[in-house]
Design an enzyme around this catalytic site. Structure first.
Site, PDB file in Angstrom:
ATOM      1  N   HIS A 265       0.836  -1.203   0.000  1.00 24.95           N
ATOM      2  CA  HIS A 265       0.000   0.000   0.000  1.00 24.95           C
ATOM      3  C   HIS A 265       0.871   1.253   0.000  1.00 24.95           C
ATOM      4  O   HIS A 265       0.931   2.005   0.972  1.00 24.95           O
ATOM      5  CB  HIS A 265      -0.948  -0.005   1.204  1.00 24.95           C
ATOM      6  CG  HIS A 265      -1.975  -1.095   1.144  1.00 24.95           C
ATOM      7  ND1 HIS A 265      -1.851  -2.268   1.856  1.00 24.95           N
ATOM      8  CD2 HIS A 265      -3.130  -1.195   0.438  1.00 24.95           C
ATOM      9  CE1 HIS A 265      -2.896  -3.041   1.605  1.00 24.95           C
ATOM     10  NE2 HIS A 265      -3.680  -2.421   0.741  1.00 24.95           N
ATOM     11  N   ASN A 266       1.520   1.493  -1.120  1.00 26.99           N
ATOM     12  CA  ASN A 266       2.423   2.622  -1.275  1.00 26.99           C
ATOM     13  C   ASN A 266       1.971   3.496  -2.449  1.00 26.99           C
ATOM     14  O   ASN A 266       0.903   3.287  -3.016  1.00 26.99           O
ATOM     15  CB  ASN A 266       3.855   2.123  -1.492  1.00 26.99           C
ATOM     16  CG  ASN A 266       3.911   1.038  -2.562  1.00 26.99           C
ATOM     17  OD1 ASN A 266       3.225   1.120  -3.585  1.00 26.99           O
ATOM     18  ND2 ASN A 266       4.717   0.008  -2.329  1.00 26.99           N
ATOM     19  N   PHE A 267       2.801   4.468  -2.839  1.00 24.69           N
ATOM     20  CA  PHE A 267       2.408   5.392  -3.899  1.00 24.69           C
ATOM     21  C   PHE A 267       2.290   4.686  -5.250  1.00 24.69           C
ATOM     22  O   PHE A 267       1.450   5.048  -6.075  1.00 24.69           O
ATOM     23  CB  PHE A 267       3.405   6.544  -3.992  1.00 24.69           C
ATOM     24  CG  PHE A 267       3.058   7.562  -5.042  1.00 24.69           C
ATOM     25  CD1 PHE A 267       1.915   8.347  -4.928  1.00 24.69           C
ATOM     26  CD2 PHE A 267       3.850   7.724  -6.169  1.00 24.69           C
ATOM     27  CE1 PHE A 267       1.574   9.281  -5.898  1.00 24.69           C
ATOM     28  CE2 PHE A 267       3.525   8.649  -7.143  1.00 24.69           C
ATOM     29  CZ  PHE A 267       2.379   9.426  -7.008  1.00 24.69           C
ATOM     30  N   ARG A 268       3.103   3.675  -5.489  1.00 24.47           N
ATOM     31  CA  ARG A 268       2.995   2.946  -6.757  1.00 24.47           C
ATOM     32  C   ARG A 268       1.644   2.231  -6.838  1.00 24.47           C
ATOM     33  O   ARG A 268       1.045   2.130  -7.902  1.00 24.47           O
ATOM     34  CB  ARG A 268       4.143   1.941  -6.906  1.00 24.47           C
ATOM     35  CG  ARG A 268       4.210   1.295  -8.290  1.00 24.47           C
ATOM     36  CD  ARG A 268       5.447   0.447  -8.447  1.00 24.47           C
ATOM     37  NE  ARG A 268       6.660   1.221  -8.351  1.00 24.47           N
ATOM     38  CZ  ARG A 268       7.204   1.888  -9.370  1.00 24.47           C
ATOM     39  NH1 ARG A 268       6.596   1.878 -10.563  1.00 24.47           N
ATOM     40  NH2 ARG A 268       8.315   2.567  -9.200  1.00 24.47           N
ATOM     41  N   HIS A 305      -7.336   6.717  -2.234  1.00 21.38           N
ATOM     42  CA  HIS A 305      -8.043   5.627  -1.553  1.00 21.38           C
ATOM     43  C   HIS A 305      -7.242   4.892  -0.477  1.00 21.38           C
ATOM     44  O   HIS A 305      -7.821   4.212   0.373  1.00 21.38           O
ATOM     45  CB  HIS A 305      -8.552   4.609  -2.587  1.00 21.38           C
ATOM     46  CG  HIS A 305      -7.541   3.594  -3.000  1.00 21.38           C
ATOM     47  ND1 HIS A 305      -6.528   3.876  -3.892  1.00 21.38           N
ATOM     48  CD2 HIS A 305      -7.371   2.305  -2.628  1.00 21.38           C
ATOM     49  CE1 HIS A 305      -5.799   2.796  -4.066  1.00 21.38           C
ATOM     50  NE2 HIS A 305      -6.278   1.821  -3.305  1.00 21.38           N
ATOM     51  N   ASP A 306      -5.901   5.008  -0.455  1.00 20.72           N
ATOM     52  CA  ASP A 306      -5.102   4.328   0.577  1.00 20.72           C
ATOM     53  C   ASP A 306      -4.126   5.275   1.269  1.00 20.72           C
ATOM     54  O   ASP A 306      -3.068   4.850   1.748  1.00 20.72           O
ATOM     55  CB  ASP A 306      -4.327   3.149  -0.025  1.00 20.72           C
ATOM     56  CG  ASP A 306      -5.093   1.843   0.056  1.00 20.72           C
ATOM     57  OD1 ASP A 306      -5.933   1.712   0.972  1.00 20.72           O
ATOM     58  OD2 ASP A 306      -4.883   0.968  -0.798  1.00 20.72           O
TER      59      ASP A 306
END
Length: 428
Positions: A265-268, A305-306
């Site tokens: 759950h990162n920017f990628r 969203h995350d």
């Protein structure tokens, strides 16, 4: 690197000790006393013995880190004199012991040394030094453990501080509420975001970006920022919401900053989900069936969203009774948090891409984004698919049916764990 540095900062010399040649290695940063003790160790004598070095010509050589290097065939001759009261007086030993004991808070031992110093001999005091060294070693180990604990606590504090610092509150930046000056200045510094390089995208990249099969792994963070910025321009969202170009850049940078460096759950991952939605919009030609405002809500919800995902799911949050679970009463704590962070960022004028929208439009945007982000709770995935199937059961899926589109939007926002199901929806 560490081994190389140590090697470069060391020196070795050869010593003749009782017809035996020994080699010692010491750091150039060692003290004279350190080198003398090393020679005593090589000679297997008490470290308080007097050490004298002579070269092959009989000249005295100074014992220091600058001692000239020699060869095994031309060693320095070591002369050793046992420690005596004249070489190291009882007073010196007593002061040494008393000082060390006081420095290391060994008050009881210190008092004993002072009370018995007058009757003590040199060997007795040397034995006491040995005892004190052992005590100091034990105390030193305790100090090392304490320092490790302190470092761990400082690390946790830093993580908490960094996590809190990511949330940019307009009230804090504008000074509407009283704050500690240090905290206020740190938020202001955080609000001054760097610029990222604007890439010129080729026609091939622009067309490839519209495909659901777009490979997200070949792009650097700055390139992903530029691709996200391109989506807003290409879909007409910049014009639709009258978004300031600089504000859009700052908002994207702030979004990137508020995604943690998690394995998943990162920017990628944010870019992956957003690009999938972008591909669906073009593949299904959603821009021909729904308003640009709704497309803007879909894309923006995907990006947000995350936000600030801690790396642990809702089940963990609830079972561990974390702050998020308590704050949101065990009801989709992560999704509620992502949504809250998204609108905290939008509450700052410098990163509010919807600043030029009227109040009613922003209200619709907030309602739509909240609904979509909360729908990403995987516990609701089955429920959302059932609603979608029920809506399509009678007449089949129709792009003209608003309920069907809402169901697609909710399902697609969950595509990061159910991509196969989304492709089946697209094929409808």
């Amino acid at each position: 690197m560490g081994n190389g540095s140590s090697f470069d900062a060391s020196k070795s010399v050869f010593l003749e000790i009782e017809d035996s040649v020994e080699r010692i290695v010491f750091s150039l940063h060692s003290s004279t006393r350190d080198i003398q003790e090393l020679i005593c160790q090589a000679a297997k004598v008490n470290k308080f013995c007097e050490i004298t070095l002579r070269n092959s010509d009989g000249a005295y050589v100074t014992v220091s880190p600058t001692i000239p290097q020699n060869t095994e065939s031309n060693p320095y001759i070591v002369e050793i004199k046992p420690a005596t009261a004249t070489s190291l007086t009882t007073l010196q030993l007593t002061e040494l012991l008393s000082g060390l004991a006081t420095v290391h808070n060994l008050d009881q031992l210190s008092s004993q040394l002072v009370s018995h110093s007058s009757a003590a001999t040199v060997p007795t005091l040397i034995d006491r030094i040995t005892i004190l060294e052992k005590r100091m070693e034990k105390e030193g180990l305790k100090s090392v453990e304490i320092e490790k604990c302190k470092k761990s606590i400082d690390g946790i504090r830093s993580q908490i501080y960094e996590a809190q610092k990511k949330f940019i509150y307009h009230s804090m930046l504008s000074g509407e509420h009283a704050m500690i000056p240090e905290i206020q200045s740190s938020y202001r510094r955080h609000a001054v975001l760097p610029h990222y390089t604007k890439y010129t995208l080729s026609k091939e990249t622009i067309e490839y970006l519209k495909q659901p099969t777009f490979d997200i792994w070949h792009w650097e963070p700055n390139e992903m920022l530029s691709l996200l910025e391109h989506m807003y321009h290409e879909l007409g969202l910049v014009k639709e919401f009258n978004i300031n170009g600089v504000t859009l850049k700052k908002w994207l940078l702030c979004i990137q900053e508020n995604y943690r460096n998690n394995p998943f759950h990162n920017f990628r991952h944010c870019f992956c989900v957003t690009q999938m939605m972008y591909g669906m919009i073009h593949l299904c030609k959603l821009h021909e069936h729904i308003a640009k405002e709704d497309i803007g809500i879909l894309i923006t919800a995907c990006i947000c969203h995350d936000l600030d995902h801690p790396g642990y799911n809702n089940t963990y949050q609830i079972n561990a009774k974390t702050e998020l679970a308590i704050r949101y009463n065990d009801i989709s704590p992560l999704e509620n948090h992502h949504c809250a962070v998204a609108f905290q960022i939008l509450s700052n004028p410098e990163t509010n891409i919807f600043a030029n929208c009227d109040q009613e439009t922003f209200k619709r945007i907030r309602t739509g984004m909240t609904s979509l982000i909360l729908a990403t709770d995987m516990a609701r995935h089955g429920e959302i698919l059932e609603v979608f199937k029920a809506n399509c059961k009678n007449d089949g899926f129709k792009l003209s049916n608003e309920e069907h589109l809402i169901s697609v939007g909710s399902a697609s926002c969950q595509q990061h764990k159910h991509q196969k199901e989304v492709f089946s929806i697209i094929q409808l």
